[in-house]
Design a protein around this motif. Structure first.
Motif, PDB file in Angstrom:
ATOM      1  N   ASP A 138      -1.948 -10.707  45.537  1.00 44.73           N
ATOM      2  CA  ASP A 138      -1.425 -10.033  46.737  1.00 44.73           C
ATOM      3  C   ASP A 138      -1.022 -11.020  47.831  1.00 44.73           C
ATOM      4  N   GLY A 139      -1.238 -12.312  47.599  1.00 45.57           N
ATOM      5  CA  GLY A 139      -0.918 -13.310  48.615  1.00 45.57           C
ATOM      6  C   GLY A 139       0.578 -13.412  48.857  1.00 45.57           C
ATOM      7  N   ALA A 140       0.951 -13.782  50.072  1.00 49.37           N
ATOM      8  CA  ALA A 140       2.363 -13.892  50.417  1.00 49.37           C
ATOM      9  C   ALA A 140       2.973 -15.193  49.901  1.00 49.37           C
ATOM     10  N   LEU A 141       2.184 -16.256  49.869  1.00 49.56           N
ATOM     11  CA  LEU A 141       2.730 -17.575  49.526  1.00 49.56           C
ATOM     12  C   LEU A 141       2.063 -18.221  48.324  1.00 49.56           C
ATOM     13  N   PHE A 142       0.801 -17.887  48.054  1.00 51.89           N
ATOM     14  CA  PHE A 142       0.052 -18.510  46.952  1.00 51.89           C
ATOM     15  C   PHE A 142      -0.474 -17.389  46.070  1.00 51.89           C
ATOM     16  N   ASN A 143       0.369 -16.911  45.157  1.00 54.88           N
ATOM     17  CA  ASN A 143      -0.011 -15.702  44.417  1.00 54.88           C
ATOM     18  C   ASN A 143       0.190 -15.791  42.910  1.00 54.88           C
ATOM     19  N   ASP A 144       0.360 -17.009  42.375  1.00 51.32           N
ATOM     20  CA  ASP A 144       0.458 -17.151  40.925  1.00 51.32           C
ATOM     21  C   ASP A 144      -0.021 -18.546  40.537  1.00 51.32           C
ATOM     22  N   VAL A 145      -0.158 -18.767  39.262  1.00 54.45           N
ATOM     23  CA  VAL A 145      -0.689 -20.043  38.768  1.00 54.45           C
ATOM     24  C   VAL A 145       0.187 -21.206  39.202  1.00 54.45           C
ATOM     25  N   PHE A 146       1.505 -21.018  39.152  1.00 55.51           N
ATOM     26  CA  PHE A 146       2.398 -22.117  39.504  1.00 55.51           C
ATOM     27  C   PHE A 146       2.248 -22.513  40.975  1.00 55.51           C
ATOM     28  N   SER A 147       2.293 -21.540  41.878  1.00 57.24           N
ATOM     29  CA  SER A 147       2.241 -21.851  43.311  1.00 57.24           C
ATOM     30  C   SER A 147       0.896 -22.439  43.709  1.00 57.24           C
ATOM     31  N   ILE A 148      -0.181 -22.056  43.006  1.00 55.34           N
ATOM     32  CA  ILE A 148      -1.522 -22.533  43.370  1.00 55.34           C
ATOM     33  C   ILE A 148      -1.855 -23.842  42.676  1.00 55.34           C
ATOM     34  N   TYR A 149      -1.729 -23.874  41.357  1.00 55.77           N
ATOM     35  CA  TYR A 149      -2.288 -24.970  40.570  1.00 55.77           C
ATOM     36  C   TYR A 149      -1.269 -26.017  40.110  1.00 55.77           C
ATOM     37  N   VAL A 150       0.011 -25.718  40.193  1.00 57.41           N
ATOM     38  CA  VAL A 150       1.029 -26.685  39.774  1.00 57.41           C
ATOM     39  C   VAL A 150       1.774 -27.240  40.977  1.00 57.41           C
ATOM     40  N   ALA A 151       2.303 -26.338  41.801  1.00 53.56           N
ATOM     41  CA  ALA A 151       3.130 -26.771  42.927  1.00 53.56           C
ATOM     42  C   ALA A 151       2.369 -27.692  43.880  1.00 53.56           C
ATOM     43  N   GLY A 152       1.082 -27.422  44.086  1.00 53.82           N
ATOM     44  CA  GLY A 152       0.306 -28.249  45.001  1.00 53.82           C
ATOM     45  C   GLY A 152       0.251 -29.700  44.560  1.00 53.82           C
ATOM     46  N   PHE A 153       0.059 -29.930  43.251  1.00 52.38           N
ATOM     47  CA  PHE A 153      -0.003 -31.300  42.740  1.00 52.38           C
ATOM     48  C   PHE A 153       1.364 -31.981  42.834  1.00 52.38           C
ATOM     49  N   VAL A 154       2.412 -31.238  42.554  1.00 45.32           N
ATOM     50  CA  VAL A 154       3.750 -31.839  42.588  1.00 45.32           C
ATOM     51  C   VAL A 154       4.162 -32.160  44.023  1.00 45.32           C
ATOM     52  N   ILE A 155       3.986 -31.202  44.924  1.00 42.75           N
ATOM     53  CA  ILE A 155       4.452 -31.420  46.295  1.00 42.75           C
ATOM     54  C   ILE A 155       3.588 -32.458  47.003  1.00 42.75           C
ATOM     55  N   GLY A 156       2.311 -32.534  46.671  1.00 42.01           N
ATOM     56  CA  GLY A 156       1.464 -33.563  47.266  1.00 42.01           C
ATOM     57  C   GLY A 156       1.980 -34.954  46.954  1.00 42.01           C
ATOM     58  N   ALA A 157       2.466 -35.144  45.724  1.00 44.24           N
ATOM     59  CA  ALA A 157       3.016 -36.442  45.336  1.00 44.24           C
ATOM     60  C   ALA A 157       4.312 -36.741  46.078  1.00 44.24           C
ATOM     61  N   THR A 158       5.168 -35.756  46.209  1.00 43.67           N
ATOM     62  CA  THR A 158       6.461 -35.999  46.873  1.00 43.67           C
ATOM     63  C   THR A 158       6.293 -36.261  48.362  1.00 43.67           C
ATOM     64  N   LEU A 159       5.247 -35.719  48.983  1.00 45.34           N
ATOM     65  CA  LEU A 159       5.064 -35.892  50.420  1.00 45.34           C
ATOM     66  C   LEU A 159       4.815 -37.346  50.810  1.00 45.34           C
ATOM     67  N   VAL A 160       4.386 -38.155  49.853  1.00 45.20           N
ATOM     68  CA  VAL A 160       4.201 -39.584  50.134  1.00 45.20           C
ATOM     69  C   VAL A 160       5.525 -40.221  50.539  1.00 45.20           C
ATOM     70  N   CYS A 161       6.627 -39.643  50.081  1.00 44.73           N
ATOM     71  CA  CYS A 161       7.948 -40.240  50.287  1.00 44.73           C
ATOM     72  C   CYS A 161       8.565 -39.889  51.638  1.00 44.73           C
ATOM     73  N   GLN A 162       7.762 -39.428  52.576  1.00 42.34           N
ATOM     74  CA  GLN A 162       8.258 -39.256  53.930  1.00 42.34           C
ATOM     75  C   GLN A 162       8.377 -40.630  54.594  1.00 42.34           C
ATOM     76  N   PRO A 163       9.392 -40.821  55.433  1.00 40.99           N
ATOM     77  CA  PRO A 163       9.639 -42.156  56.014  1.00 40.99           C
ATOM     78  C   PRO A 163       8.469 -42.722  56.810  1.00 40.99           C
ATOM     79  N   HIS A 164       7.737 -41.866  57.551  1.00 39.27           N
ATOM     80  CA  HIS A 164       6.677 -42.394  58.406  1.00 39.27           C
ATOM     81  C   HIS A 164       5.378 -42.653  57.644  1.00 39.27           C
ATOM     82  N   ILE A 165       5.361 -42.359  56.333  1.00 40.46           N
ATOM     83  CA  ILE A 165       4.151 -42.548  55.529  1.00 40.46           C
ATOM     84  C   ILE A 165       4.261 -43.786  54.639  1.00 40.46           C
ATOM     85  N   LEU A 166       5.243 -43.806  53.780  1.00 38.41           N
ATOM     86  CA  LEU A 166       5.324 -44.892  52.810  1.00 38.41           C
ATOM     87  C   LEU A 166       5.584 -46.236  53.476  1.00 38.41           C
TER      88      LEU A 166
END
Length: 498
Positions: A228-256
């Motif tokens: 019933d969640g609006a944003l985190f309501n399936d296996v992909f959004s909870i258990y897959v997307a989090g790992f993928v997007i966490g890795a990509t967030l390193v590539c922000q200019p003020h971080i890397l």
């Protein structure tokens, strides 16, 4: 109120003094952008954790956990945290070595030199403007806390924030960012320990245990998948997307680019260890979203001005409820520091990238050739100051009527930038040299997929269970498609050209 203003003014004075110290250390555009490239790695680890853990971690994310429970907590705390640290470790060593060899000042500068393409650098300089969405999130989050803490209207809070932070970045650049973030990060560690400790204390007070207590409030809060969640309501959004997007967030200019602050691989190892310890402490602040259910009544989260539920108010309301007024006041000041610690780093990144990689490239080759390197750097420094002022004015105007969900607004833009940058950064580190045209196409395709699915995914795929309104999901899909696809295509084109 007197205590709040006293502590706030003391914070302003201390930070201004550190900003002045940064000004005295800044000798030109190079030091404005990166300092001396030989900073203490312990300091870099703390300031990186402070830069990463900002208004989202301290203010915004607990609201998502309050609404979606375990689904949001696992996505934001565990999945994003582990993958972020893994990707940072993978990229930092080689990114620093290649950056030092080419004297790169910014992320687009690194990309342009790695792929020997000024056009590719210019593309990412334009793309960097997407970071402005995150500036809006940070400024809006600071305003929320400042209004509750100092009893000032939104417009006043925005003016104080933007004039102050833009001011010390304007004069001190990276050194001001480093000095102020060390203070802010140290305060954030103290507060994070206190807040996480309060969550543990609340957990021990529950007669039936935390899980059963949350289940009695709403079973979906502890469900492995909250359908019933609006944003985190399936296996992909909870258990897959989090790992993928966490890795990509390193590539922000003020971080890397923090990897370029230190001088050797040993220093990189030290700053990564320090960062990991502090970062995961900050990540645990999402647990407030669970604890708030036990002590914050739902009607306390109703915005008096609009009479609507505001999940962004969860953290400030929790703190006011759990701590005595004096402690809440101190913690509130540190929340402001947390958001400002990322805001100043982001402002340094945007202004230096826009000046070095956008303005200098746009003035034309003939004009650049007429200027010495020293004159170009002086011109870039002046341009970066102009950019800071423009950003501050634009952020002020947008936050006068802020987006309904600041977290989603900020994530949409910055996730687009991150997933597009991941393609050339990761492939540039893992492979000796891939054709720039192939990598460029991969970045563009990643952008198209992310924004296309976010805005039109529900229309294009009406029967899909994927939550396209969650930018983490759309960015994760874009990364999973474009990273392997670009690598395979790049290797094939390179071999065919031999």
């Amino acid at each position: 109120m007197i205590l709040a203003w006293s502590l706030f003014v003391a914070y302003l004075v201390a930070t201004s003094w550190l900003g002045w110290r940064g000004y005295r250390r800044t000798q030109g555009f190079g030091s404005f952008a990166l300092g001396d490239r030989a900073m203490n790695p312990v300091v870099v680890g703390i300031i990186l954790a402070a830069s990463v853990s900002s208004a989202s971690t301290f203010i915004i994310n607990p609201g998502f956990v309050y609404v979606d429970g375990w689904s949001a907590w696992f996505h934001m705390v565990i999945a994003v945290g582990l993958s972020f640290l893994t990707m940072l470790t993978v990229l930092s060593f080689r990114f620093r070595r290649l950056g030092a060899e080419s004297s790169a000042l910014t992320m687009p500068d690194w990309i342009g030199k790695r792929y020997e393409s000024r056009g590719f650098a210019l593309f990412f300089a334009f793309l960097n403007l997407l970071s402005f969405a995150f500036v809006v999130l940070l400024v809006g989050g600071i305003s929320i806390v400042m209004q509750a803490l100092l009893n000032v209207p939104n417009a006043t809070a925005l003016i104080i924030t933007l004039v102050f932070v833009t001011g010390y970045v304007f004069v001190g650049g990276t050194y001001a960012h480093v000095f102020t973030n060390l203070l802010q990060g140290s305060l954030m560690i103290l507060v994070a320990l206190a807040v996480v400790g309060s969550c543990i204390w609340i957990a021990f007070q529950q007669p039936v245990g935390v899980v059963d207590g949350l289940r009695s409030i709403d079973p979906s809060l502890v469900a492995a998948v909250n359908s019933d969640g609006a944003l985190f309501n399936d296996v992909f959004s909870i258990y897959v997307a989090g790992f993928v997007i966490g890795a990509t967030l390193v590539c922000q200019p003020h971080i890397l680019t923090k990897a370029l602050y230190v001088k050797d691989d040993r220093s990189v190892k030290i700053f990564l260890v320090v960062f990991a310890l502090v970062f995961f402490l900050f990540q645990l602040l999402g647990t407030v979203g669970f604890a708030a259910h036990f002590i914050v009544p739902p009607d306390a989260l109703i915005d008096g001005a609009t009479n609507s539920f505001r999940q962004d108010l969860v953290m400030t309301t929790y703190l006011r409820t759990i701590f005595p007024e004096a402690v809440f006041t101190f913690v509130g000041i540190v929340l402001l520091a947390a958001a400002m610690s990322t805001l100043d780093g982001l402002l340094v990144a945007i202004s230096t990238i826009t000046a070095n990689d956008l303005v200098l490239n746009l003035i034309g080759k003939r004009r650049r050739e007429q200027l010495s390197n020293e004159q170009q750097m002086a011109f870039a420094l002046r341009a970066s100051h102009v950019v800071l002022i423009v950003i501050a004015v634009a952020a002020f105007l947008i936050n006068l009527q802020p987006p309904r969900l600041l977290g989603i607004f900020g994530q949409t833009g910055v996730y687009g930038l991150a997933v597009a940058a991941t393609v050339p950064l990761l492939l540039g580190v893992l492979f000796h040299r891939l054709p720039v045209a192939v990598v460029w196409i991969g970045s563009v395709v990643a952008l198209v997929i992310h924004f296309g699915l976010f805005f039109q995914g529900a229309v294009l795929f009406p029967d899909s269970s994927l939550t396209f309104g969650n930018p983490g999901v759309t960015a994760a899909i874009a990364a999973l498609i474009t990273l392997p696809g670009t690598a395979i295509a790049g290797i094939a084109v390179r071999r065919a050209g031999r």
